[in-house]
Design a protein around this motif. Structure first.
Motif, mmCIF file in Angstrom:
data_model
loop_
_atom_site.group_PDB
_atom_site.id
_atom_site.type_symbol
_atom_site.label_atom_id
_atom_site.label_comp_id
_atom_site.label_asym_id
_atom_site.label_seq_id
_atom_site.Cartn_x
_atom_site.Cartn_y
_atom_site.Cartn_z
ATOM 1 N N VAL A 167 -11.582 -10.889 -6.707
ATOM 2 C CA VAL A 167 -12.253 -9.698 -5.932
ATOM 3 C C VAL A 167 -11.493 -9.613 -4.358
ATOM 4 C CG1 VAL A 167 -14.253 -9.146 -4.728
ATOM 5 C CG2 VAL A 167 -14.491 -10.193 -6.974
ATOM 6 N N VAL A 168 -11.202 -10.658 -3.752
ATOM 7 C CA VAL A 168 -10.531 -10.805 -2.665
ATOM 8 C C VAL A 168 -9.066 -9.888 -2.567
ATOM 9 C CG1 VAL A 168 -9.514 -11.915 -0.508
ATOM 10 C CG2 VAL A 168 -11.879 -12.513 -1.503
ATOM 11 N N ALA A 169 -8.378 -10.268 -3.762
ATOM 12 C CA ALA A 169 -7.030 -9.803 -3.905
ATOM 13 C C ALA A 169 -7.250 -8.384 -4.258
ATOM 14 C CB ALA A 169 -6.343 -10.595 -5.232
ATOM 15 N N SER A 170 -8.114 -7.864 -5.159
ATOM 16 C CA SER A 170 -8.245 -6.480 -5.445
ATOM 17 C C SER A 170 -8.543 -5.753 -4.060
ATOM 18 C CB SER A 170 -9.388 -6.117 -6.256
ATOM 19 O OG SER A 170 -9.022 -6.983 -7.631
ATOM 20 N N VAL A 171 -9.325 -6.137 -3.081
ATOM 21 C CA VAL A 171 -9.996 -5.632 -1.776
ATOM 22 C C VAL A 171 -8.695 -5.509 -0.925
ATOM 23 C CG1 VAL A 171 -11.370 -5.618 0.038
ATOM 24 C CG2 VAL A 171 -12.281 -6.065 -2.385
ATOM 25 N N VAL A 172 -7.903 -6.546 -0.849
ATOM 26 C CA VAL A 172 -6.781 -6.566 -0.033
ATOM 27 C C VAL A 172 -5.875 -5.629 -0.437
ATOM 28 C CG1 VAL A 172 -4.837 -7.933 0.838
ATOM 29 C CG2 VAL A 172 -7.254 -8.911 0.746
ATOM 30 N N ASP A 173 -5.569 -5.611 -1.720
ATOM 31 C CA ASP A 173 -4.486 -4.556 -2.241
ATOM 32 C C ASP A 173 -5.005 -3.060 -2.194
ATOM 33 O OD1 ASP A 173 -1.990 -4.422 -3.782
ATOM 34 O OD2 ASP A 173 -3.242 -3.270 -5.232
ATOM 35 N N LEU A 174 -6.256 -2.974 -2.211
ATOM 36 C CA LEU A 174 -6.632 -1.476 -2.190
ATOM 37 C C LEU A 174 -6.618 -0.951 -0.769
ATOM 38 C CD1 LEU A 174 -9.755 -1.382 -4.458
ATOM 39 C CD2 LEU A 174 -7.692 -0.338 -4.970
ATOM 40 N N ILE A 175 -6.857 -1.849 0.153
ATOM 41 C CA ILE A 175 -6.707 -1.721 1.473
ATOM 42 C C ILE A 175 -5.235 -1.479 1.925
ATOM 43 C CG2 ILE A 175 -6.974 -2.483 3.935
ATOM 44 C CD1 ILE A 175 -9.329 -3.920 2.892
ATOM 45 N N GLU A 190 0.699 -5.093 -3.938
ATOM 46 C CA GLU A 190 1.422 -5.924 -2.710
ATOM 47 C C GLU A 190 1.350 -7.517 -3.008
ATOM 48 O OE1 GLU A 190 2.741 -4.227 -0.130
ATOM 49 O OE2 GLU A 190 2.484 -2.444 -1.118
ATOM 50 N N PHE A 191 2.348 -8.084 -2.307
ATOM 51 C CA PHE A 191 2.624 -9.518 -2.250
ATOM 52 C C PHE A 191 1.387 -10.530 -2.054
ATOM 53 C CE2 PHE A 191 4.055 -13.496 -0.684
ATOM 54 C CZ PHE A 191 4.363 -14.245 -2.000
ATOM 55 N N VAL A 192 0.764 -10.016 -0.775
ATOM 56 C CA VAL A 192 -0.298 -10.776 -0.172
ATOM 57 C C VAL A 192 -1.556 -11.056 -1.297
ATOM 58 C CG1 VAL A 192 -2.019 -10.928 1.526
ATOM 59 C CG2 VAL A 192 0.214 -10.158 1.966
ATOM 60 N N PRO A 193 -1.954 -9.756 -1.821
ATOM 61 C CA PRO A 193 -2.908 -9.983 -2.806
ATOM 62 C C PRO A 193 -2.381 -11.134 -4.051
ATOM 63 C CG PRO A 193 -2.706 -7.870 -2.663
ATOM 64 C CD PRO A 193 -1.637 -8.547 -1.965
ATOM 65 N N ILE A 194 -1.245 -11.182 -4.294
ATOM 66 C CA ILE A 194 -0.925 -12.204 -5.299
ATOM 67 C C ILE A 194 -1.070 -13.561 -4.913
ATOM 68 C CG2 ILE A 194 1.229 -13.014 -6.719
ATOM 69 C CD1 ILE A 194 0.052 -10.324 -7.864
ATOM 70 N N LEU A 195 -1.160 -13.858 -3.792
ATOM 71 C CA LEU A 195 -1.437 -15.300 -3.125
ATOM 72 C C LEU A 195 -2.758 -15.574 -3.521
ATOM 73 C CD1 LEU A 195 0.605 -15.034 0.379
ATOM 74 C CD2 LEU A 195 1.413 -16.084 -1.851
ATOM 75 N N PRO A 244 -2.810 -1.298 -9.566
ATOM 76 C CA PRO A 244 -3.832 -1.750 -8.944
ATOM 77 C C PRO A 244 -5.076 -1.796 -9.702
ATOM 78 C CG PRO A 244 -2.691 -0.288 -7.451
ATOM 79 C CD PRO A 244 -2.225 -0.214 -8.829
ATOM 80 N N GLN A 245 -5.355 -1.004 -10.718
ATOM 81 C CA GLN A 245 -6.141 -0.661 -11.574
ATOM 82 C C GLN A 245 -6.286 -1.932 -12.693
ATOM 83 O OE1 GLN A 245 -6.353 3.091 -13.380
ATOM 84 N NE2 GLN A 245 -5.937 3.846 -11.466
ATOM 85 N N MET A 246 -4.806 -2.447 -12.695
ATOM 86 C CA MET A 246 -4.922 -3.751 -13.468
ATOM 87 C C MET A 246 -5.636 -4.844 -12.981
ATOM 88 S SD MET A 246 -3.653 -4.940 -16.438
ATOM 89 C CE MET A 246 -2.853 -6.260 -17.287
ATOM 90 N N LEU A 247 -5.113 -5.029 -11.842
ATOM 91 C CA LEU A 247 -5.761 -6.321 -10.956
ATOM 92 C C LEU A 247 -7.420 -6.169 -10.962
ATOM 93 C CD1 LEU A 247 -5.103 -8.755 -9.072
ATOM 94 C CD2 LEU A 247 -4.767 -7.265 -7.178
ATOM 95 N N VAL A 248 -7.945 -4.905 -10.758
ATOM 96 C CA VAL A 248 -9.422 -4.732 -10.835
ATOM 97 C C VAL A 248 -9.920 -5.079 -12.241
ATOM 98 C CG1 VAL A 248 -11.291 -3.067 -10.372
ATOM 99 C CG2 VAL A 248 -9.177 -3.118 -8.966
ATOM 100 N N THR A 249 -9.238 -4.819 -13.154
ATOM 101 C CA THR A 249 -9.905 -4.907 -14.521
ATOM 102 C C THR A 249 -9.608 -6.481 -14.815
ATOM 103 O OG1 THR A 249 -8.568 -2.799 -15.436
ATOM 104 C CG2 THR A 249 -9.221 -4.664 -17.022
ATOM 105 N N ALA A 250 -8.698 -7.233 -14.226
ATOM 106 C CA ALA A 250 -8.580 -8.691 -14.460
ATOM 107 C C ALA A 250 -9.836 -9.161 -13.720
ATOM 108 C CB ALA A 250 -7.367 -9.183 -13.936
#
Length: 225
Positions: free
Chosen positions: A98-106, A116-121, A197-203
């Motif tokens: 959830v944090v990764a998805s929110v950070v990436d959307l921002i 982005e790379f930061v969400p991947i962390l 980004p939608q893929m990350l949200v789906t996961a």
């Protein structure tokens, strides 16, 4: 894995599939970062500096640190906060996604060409946490994304079967491996339909569904104990 299809084994297949799917999501929506393959990250973290890929090398190092961080935090929570609630590992994984998805959307927005790379962390952190789902005597009993170890144990089981053992000596490990690969396949197919980004949200949504299952069914029946 003497009993192939007991409740713990079945749940491990579900969570291994989740690990494979999340790993596929991270790999397909980035420049090829591994969040489940720490052996590859260990080599990339060293060899990248010798192959004119220092950025990928540094990324691999940070991903590895995040993964280990997820293991440490989940293990601490399991020891001190989740004594009777081992479902917490999957919940922590979902929270990290959830944090990764929110950070990436921002950082990049809904229609960005790449995550982005930061969400991947945060994703790597979540996968590390997920790997603590099955523990006995303070040690991981079923490593969900450690495919190398699973294949080694499967190979040893095949040898035991050939030498007079039974199919259960290796079949459970094969099913764990198959579940991980199936999750990766599903993730790959999903990536053909939706954007990065939608893929990350789906996961994240799928992880939330699995976490709900572990909370409402598996934990109450003692599967994860």
């Amino acid at each position: 894995m003497d009993v192939i299809a007991d409740s713990e084994a079945r749940l491990s297949w579900v969570l291994a599939g989740l690990a494979g799917l999340v790993g596929a999501a991270a790999f397909t929506v980035t420049g090829g970062y591994f969040v489940t393959f720490m052996t590859g990250n260990a080599e990339r973290g060293v060899l990248g500096f010798f192959t004119d890929q220092p950025t990928m090398a540094r990324a691999a190092i940070f991903i590895t640190l995040s993964f280990v961080g997820g293991v440490v935090v989940a293990s601490l929570c399991r020891r001190h906060l989740w004594v009777n609630h081992p479902h917490g590992a999957t919940v922590l994984t979902t929270f990290a996604l959830v944090v990764a998805s929110v950070v990436d959307l921002i950082m990049a927005g809904w229609d960005a060409p790449q995550v982005e790379f930061v969400p991947i962390l945060f994703v790597a952190f979540g996968i590390g946490a997920l790997n603590t789902s099955f523990c006995k005597d303070g040690e991981v009993s079923i490593p969900l994304s450690y495919v190398t170890g699973t294949l080694v144990k499967m190979g040893q089981g095949i040898e035991r079967h050939i030498s007079g053992g039974k199919a259960s000596d290796w079949l459970g490990y094969f099913l764990l491996y198959f579940s991980f690969v199936a999750g990766a396949l599903i993730g790959g197919l999903v990536s053909l339909v939706i954007s990065n980004p939608q893929m990350l949200v789906t996961a994240t949504v799928i992880s939330a569904v699995v976490s709900t299952y572990t909370y409402t069914v598996a934990d109450r029946t003692g599967v994860l104990g």
